[in-house]
Design an enzyme around this catalytic site. Structure first.
Site, PDB file in Angstrom:
ATOM      1  N   LEU A 155       0.815  -1.218   0.000  1.00  0.00           N
ATOM      2  CA  LEU A 155       0.000   0.000   0.000  1.00  0.00           C
ATOM      3  C   LEU A 155       0.845   1.264   0.000  1.00  0.00           C
ATOM      4  CD1 LEU A 155      -2.824  -1.046   2.482  1.00  0.00           C
ATOM      5  CD2 LEU A 155      -3.016  -0.748   0.011  1.00  0.00           C
ATOM      6  N   GLU A 156       2.017   1.204   0.623  1.00  0.00           N
ATOM      7  CA  GLU A 156       2.840   2.399   0.671  1.00  0.00           C
ATOM      8  C   GLU A 156       3.493   2.711  -0.674  1.00  0.00           C
ATOM      9  OE1 GLU A 156       2.910   4.568   2.917  1.00  0.00           O
ATOM     10  OE2 GLU A 156       1.752   3.448   4.378  1.00  0.00           O
TER      11      GLU A 156
END
Length: 320
Positions: free
Chosen positions: A179-180
């Protein structure tokens, strides 16, 4: 705070101080870009207390004492960029006094004000309004699920070592990593030192970002991340999991044993550092979904419930 990395976006949106972004393309779907905090990660510096050389005169008993009036100044207009060079020179003196060495000080040479960073900072004061279904529907996609499984298989020994040492399971680490930055594919292209110096100079959150700038200079000075690799999201996040510099100094670990804590290029250091970051509140072997012990432990990474639910869902899909 974490694309223009997602962490920074959510953190910056959640708080007037930091938030974790705006959209950038990530395979196979676009991902929202900065803004984290999640943020980015650090705390607001305490306000200085006024000093006085004399004690106030005693008040007669029974008489009401006047209460001091506190004026809160709200910064709505960015600080005039014309003052940046003088501010930077003063900051350099402070950095020297704090023990920043030659390599770290050299990172400030030629640093200029970045108006784009200020524009993004002001834009992040809007409310994050997507529903969980809307947000997770984009973020928890087939690519990230498949890639997460592949990454765990490829670095299984490192994930096992991280869980043995810190108690944090592989699917959660892989979910945050995905997600990052999509496992390092989208770390951001802003020069971290320039972004942090701009935000430290500006009136809105200068106290928040000056410690981050000192921390970034320390990272360069120690040789963990060369200056030319110190790039990330617009709010100064660094590396494949978008640590703010103060969190980098506190939680990054040398998990591959090469003598450097490198969250830009070392996958082993990334895995170990995420595990260490979460380990303070993480319950070994416990679940991470809403209602389970480690769902609240994810607040250490990002206070947004929407973000945490998305992390938990993606981790569950990766673990299946």
């Amino acid at each position: 705070m974490r694309t223009a990395p997602l962490l920074a976006a959510l953190l910056l949106m959640a708080s007037p101080a930091l938030a974790q972004t705006e959209p950038q393309p990530s395979p196979p779907q676009a991902q929202p870009q900065p803004q984290a905090e999640q943020q980015p990660q650090g705390q607001l510096a305490p306000q200085a207390q006024p000093q006085s050389g004399t004690q106030p005169a005693a008040q007669p008993q029974g008489q009401a004492q006047p209460q001091p009036q506190t004026q809160v100044q709200v910064c709505t207009t960015p600080t005039d960029p014309a003052g940046f060079p003088a501010w930077l020179e003063n900051f350099k003196k402070d950095a020297l006094a704090r023990g920043i060495g030659t390599q770290g000080m050299a990172a400030l040479d030629g640093v200029s004000y970045d108006p784009k960073v200020i524009g993004l900072d002001r834009a992040q004061r809007k409310t994050f309004s997507q529903t969980f279904e809307e947000f997770s529907g984009r973020m928890v996609n087939a690519y990230r699920i498949k890639r997460g499984k592949q990454v765990i298989k490829k670095y299984q020994a490192v994930f096992d070592k991280a869980e043995a040492e810190y108690g944090v399971q592989a699917p959660i680490i892989a979910s945050l990593w995905a997600l990052e930055t999509d496992f390092g594919a989208n770390v951001g292209k802003f020069e971290s030192i320039r972004s942090l110096a701009t935000l430290a100079f500006d009136c809105r959150r200068g106290d928040r970002f000056r410690p981050e700038l000192f921390a970034a200079l320390t990272i360069v000075d120690k040789g963990d991340v060369p200056l030319h690799e110190m790039r990330g999201a617009w709010a100064g996040e660094i590396g494949q999991v978008q640590f703010m510099p103060t969190s980098y100094l506190k939680h990054a670990v040398d998990f591959d044993g090469d003598g450097h804590k490198d969250l830009v290029k070392s996958q082993a250091d990334v895995i170990g550092s995420v595990a260490k970051f979460l380990s303070g509140r993480w319950q070994r072997g416990a679940g991470w979904n809403p209602g389970e012990p480690n769902f609240d432990a994810l607040k250490a990474w990002n206070g947004s419930e929407l973000y945490r639910k998305t992390v938990a869902l993606l981790a569950t899909k990766i673990a299946e």
